[in-house]
Design a protein around this motif. Structure first.
Motif, PDB file in Angstrom:
ATOM      1  N   THR A   1       6.259  -4.642   4.537  1.00  0.00           N
ATOM      2  CA  THR A   1       5.973  -3.213   4.602  1.00  0.00           C
ATOM      3  C   THR A   1       6.568  -2.529   3.382  1.00  0.00           C
ATOM      4  O   THR A   1       7.724  -2.755   3.039  1.00  0.00           O
ATOM      5  N   TRP A   2       5.755  -1.686   2.752  1.00  0.00           N
ATOM      6  CA  TRP A   2       6.115  -1.006   1.514  1.00  0.00           C
ATOM      7  C   TRP A   2       5.992   0.498   1.719  1.00  0.00           C
ATOM      8  O   TRP A   2       5.064   0.956   2.364  1.00  0.00           O
ATOM      9  N   ARG A   3       6.909   1.275   1.150  1.00  0.00           N
ATOM     10  CA  ARG A   3       6.868   2.735   1.284  1.00  0.00           C
ATOM     11  C   ARG A   3       7.144   3.378  -0.064  1.00  0.00           C
ATOM     12  O   ARG A   3       7.951   2.898  -0.837  1.00  0.00           O
ATOM     13  N   GLY A   4       6.461   4.502  -0.312  1.00  0.00           N
ATOM     14  CA  GLY A   4       6.715   5.240  -1.537  1.00  0.00           C
ATOM     15  C   GLY A   4       5.597   6.206  -1.865  1.00  0.00           C
ATOM     16  O   GLY A   4       4.852   6.654  -0.989  1.00  0.00           O
ATOM     17  N   ASP A   5       5.472   6.489  -3.147  1.00  0.00           N
ATOM     18  CA  ASP A   5       4.509   7.462  -3.648  1.00  0.00           C
ATOM     19  C   ASP A   5       3.215   6.768  -4.033  1.00  0.00           C
ATOM     20  O   ASP A   5       3.191   5.931  -4.922  1.00  0.00           O
ATOM     21  N   MET A   6       2.125   7.149  -3.348  1.00  0.00           N
ATOM     22  CA  MET A   6       0.807   6.607  -3.652  1.00  0.00           C
ATOM     23  C   MET A   6      -0.083   7.647  -4.318  1.00  0.00           C
ATOM     24  O   MET A   6      -1.224   7.364  -4.625  1.00  0.00           O
ATOM     25  N   ASP A   7       0.400   8.870  -4.495  1.00  0.00           N
ATOM     26  CA  ASP A   7      -0.381   9.945  -5.123  1.00  0.00           C
ATOM     27  C   ASP A   7      -1.717  10.129  -4.389  1.00  0.00           C
ATOM     28  O   ASP A   7      -2.787  10.027  -4.967  1.00  0.00           O
ATOM     29  N   ILE A   8      -1.612  10.387  -3.072  1.00  0.00           N
ATOM     30  CA  ILE A   8      -2.778  10.513  -2.202  1.00  0.00           C
ATOM     31  C   ILE A   8      -2.829  11.919  -1.630  1.00  0.00           C
ATOM     32  O   ILE A   8      -1.801  12.525  -1.349  1.00  0.00           O
ATOM     33  N   TYR A   9      -4.042  12.407  -1.446  1.00  0.00           N
ATOM     34  CA  TYR A   9      -4.234  13.679  -0.750  1.00  0.00           C
ATOM     35  C   TYR A   9      -5.470  13.583   0.131  1.00  0.00           C
ATOM     36  O   TYR A   9      -6.303  12.698  -0.034  1.00  0.00           O
ATOM     37  N   HIS A  10      -5.537  14.448   1.110  1.00  0.00           N
ATOM     38  CA  HIS A  10      -6.704  14.531   1.992  1.00  0.00           C
ATOM     39  C   HIS A  10      -7.274  15.940   1.894  1.00  0.00           C
ATOM     40  O   HIS A  10      -6.534  16.905   1.711  1.00  0.00           O
ATOM     41  N   THR A  11      -8.579  16.041   2.005  1.00  0.00           N
ATOM     42  CA  THR A  11      -9.213  17.348   2.113  1.00  0.00           C
ATOM     43  C   THR A  11      -9.637  17.526   3.566  1.00  0.00           C
ATOM     44  O   THR A  11     -10.095  16.577   4.215  1.00  0.00           O
ATOM     45  N   TYR A  12      -9.451  18.739   4.057  1.00  0.00           N
ATOM     46  CA  TYR A  12      -9.779  19.024   5.445  1.00  0.00           C
ATOM     47  C   TYR A  12     -10.040  20.522   5.579  1.00  0.00           C
ATOM     48  O   TYR A  12      -9.225  21.339   5.166  1.00  0.00           O
ATOM     49  N   GLY A  13     -11.179  20.858   6.119  1.00  0.00           N
ATOM     50  CA  GLY A  13     -11.510  22.263   6.323  1.00  0.00           C
ATOM     51  C   GLY A  13     -11.544  23.069   5.036  1.00  0.00           C
ATOM     52  O   GLY A  13     -11.174  24.245   5.020  1.00  0.00           O
ATOM     53  N   GLY A  14     -11.940  22.430   3.932  1.00  0.00           N
ATOM     54  CA  GLY A  14     -12.018  23.124   2.658  1.00  0.00           C
ATOM     55  C   GLY A  14     -10.684  23.256   1.928  1.00  0.00           C
ATOM     56  O   GLY A  14     -10.627  23.864   0.862  1.00  0.00           O
ATOM     57  N   LYS A  15      -9.606  22.711   2.487  1.00  0.00           N
ATOM     58  CA  LYS A  15      -8.279  22.787   1.854  1.00  0.00           C
ATOM     59  C   LYS A  15      -7.800  21.390   1.496  1.00  0.00           C
ATOM     60  O   LYS A  15      -8.262  20.394   2.038  1.00  0.00           O
TER      61      LYS A  15
ATOM     62  N   GLU B   1       3.022   4.521   3.560  1.00  0.00           N
ATOM     63  CA  GLU B   1       3.615   3.259   3.966  1.00  0.00           C
ATOM     64  C   GLU B   1       2.483   2.278   4.237  1.00  0.00           C
ATOM     65  O   GLU B   1       1.514   2.612   4.920  1.00  0.00           O
ATOM     66  N   ILE B   2       2.608   1.069   3.679  1.00  0.00           N
ATOM     67  CA  ILE B   2       1.572   0.046   3.811  1.00  0.00           C
ATOM     68  C   ILE B   2       2.219  -1.233   4.321  1.00  0.00           C
ATOM     69  O   ILE B   2       3.246  -1.667   3.795  1.00  0.00           O
ATOM     70  N   CYS B   3       1.599  -1.825   5.338  1.00  0.00           N
ATOM     71  CA  CYS B   3       2.067  -3.104   5.875  1.00  0.00           C
ATOM     72  C   CYS B   3       1.008  -4.163   5.589  1.00  0.00           C
ATOM     73  O   CYS B   3      -0.151  -3.997   5.972  1.00  0.00           O
ATOM     74  N   PHE B   4       1.398  -5.216   4.895  1.00  0.00           N
ATOM     75  CA  PHE B   4       0.521  -6.345   4.600  1.00  0.00           C
ATOM     76  C   PHE B   4       0.978  -7.542   5.447  1.00  0.00           C
ATOM     77  O   PHE B   4       2.104  -8.000   5.295  1.00  0.00           O
ATOM     78  N   SER B   5       0.122  -8.025   6.333  1.00  0.00           N
ATOM     79  CA  SER B   5       0.397  -9.226   7.129  1.00  0.00           C
ATOM     80  C   SER B   5      -0.575 -10.311   6.675  1.00  0.00           C
ATOM     81  O   SER B   5      -1.779 -10.082   6.641  1.00  0.00           O
ATOM     82  N   SER B   6      -0.043 -11.486   6.354  1.00  0.00           N
ATOM     83  CA  SER B   6      -0.885 -12.580   5.857  1.00  0.00           C
ATOM     84  C   SER B   6      -1.601 -13.295   6.980  1.00  0.00           C
ATOM     85  O   SER B   6      -1.097 -13.400   8.099  1.00  0.00           O
TER      86      SER B   6
END
Length: 182
Positions: free
Chosen positions: A36-50, A58-63
């Motif tokens: 499991t990895w955590r940090g800055d992914m430079d992500i945003y979501h748009t919702y309702g015009g905002k 946070e990302i979890c990679f399971s093999s």
């Protein structure tokens, strides 16, 4: 002659052991990526015009138990105050490593990204996400795994009304990059 053939058989068996135990570069990447990895992914979501920028991801990679070059996992983008009923967006993911490129598929969103030009060790994962023509840099640290069963996945769970039905007209949309540079 019998002794010579015995030595040759032993030599061949010894060499076969070495050839079967070696890992490919993709397998080594997959084994290091697992966790499991955590940090800055430079992500945003748009919702309702905002536009809403994620505080952290946070990302979890399971093999896969039989192949270290692919597996499943979870991707969580955390927000400080989102209007869609939860302060996060969670997705199940599938991933694979092929020719040292990490491919990630978001199950609920049916969306794909690629991770190129990265540096990966047991503690740090730094690199570039390719989202179509957009390049986004990220910086993650390895952390302990949370209890992933506590999250609701997919749009059906983001905004519930009093009667349990979805109250929002559409799901928030994930974007990679700086929203000010759109």
């Amino acid at each position: 002659m019998k002794k010579l053939s015995t030595y040759i058989v032993m030599l061949v068996m010894g060499l076969a052991t070495f050839s079967f135990s070696g890992c490919t570069e993709d397998q080594l990447i997959g084994m290091t990526l697992e966790g499991t990895w955590r940090g800055d992914m430079d992500i945003y979501h748009t919702y309702g015009g905002k536009t809403y920028e994620a505080s952290w991801s946070e990302i979890c990679f399971s093999s896969d138990a039989f192949r270290f070059t692919q597996g499943t996992g979870y991707w969580l983008d955390q927000y400080s105050s989102s209007p869609w009923g939860r302060d996060y967006v969670a997705n199940h993911i599938t991933w694979k490593v092929l020719n040292e490129v990490i491919y990630v598929h978001f199950e609920e969103d049916n969306y794909n990204i690629e991770i190129h030009d990265y540096s990966l060790n047991n503690n740090r994962f730094i690199g570039t996400i390719w989202d179509g023509g957009t390049r986004v840099d990220f910086n993650l640290y390895k952390v302990d795994s949370p209890n992933w069963n506590n999250y609701y996945y997919g749009w059906d769970y983001y905004a519930k009304g009093d009667n349990g039905k979805v109250a929002a007209p559409e799901p928030p949309v994930r974007h990679f990059g700086d929203p000010d540079k759109k």
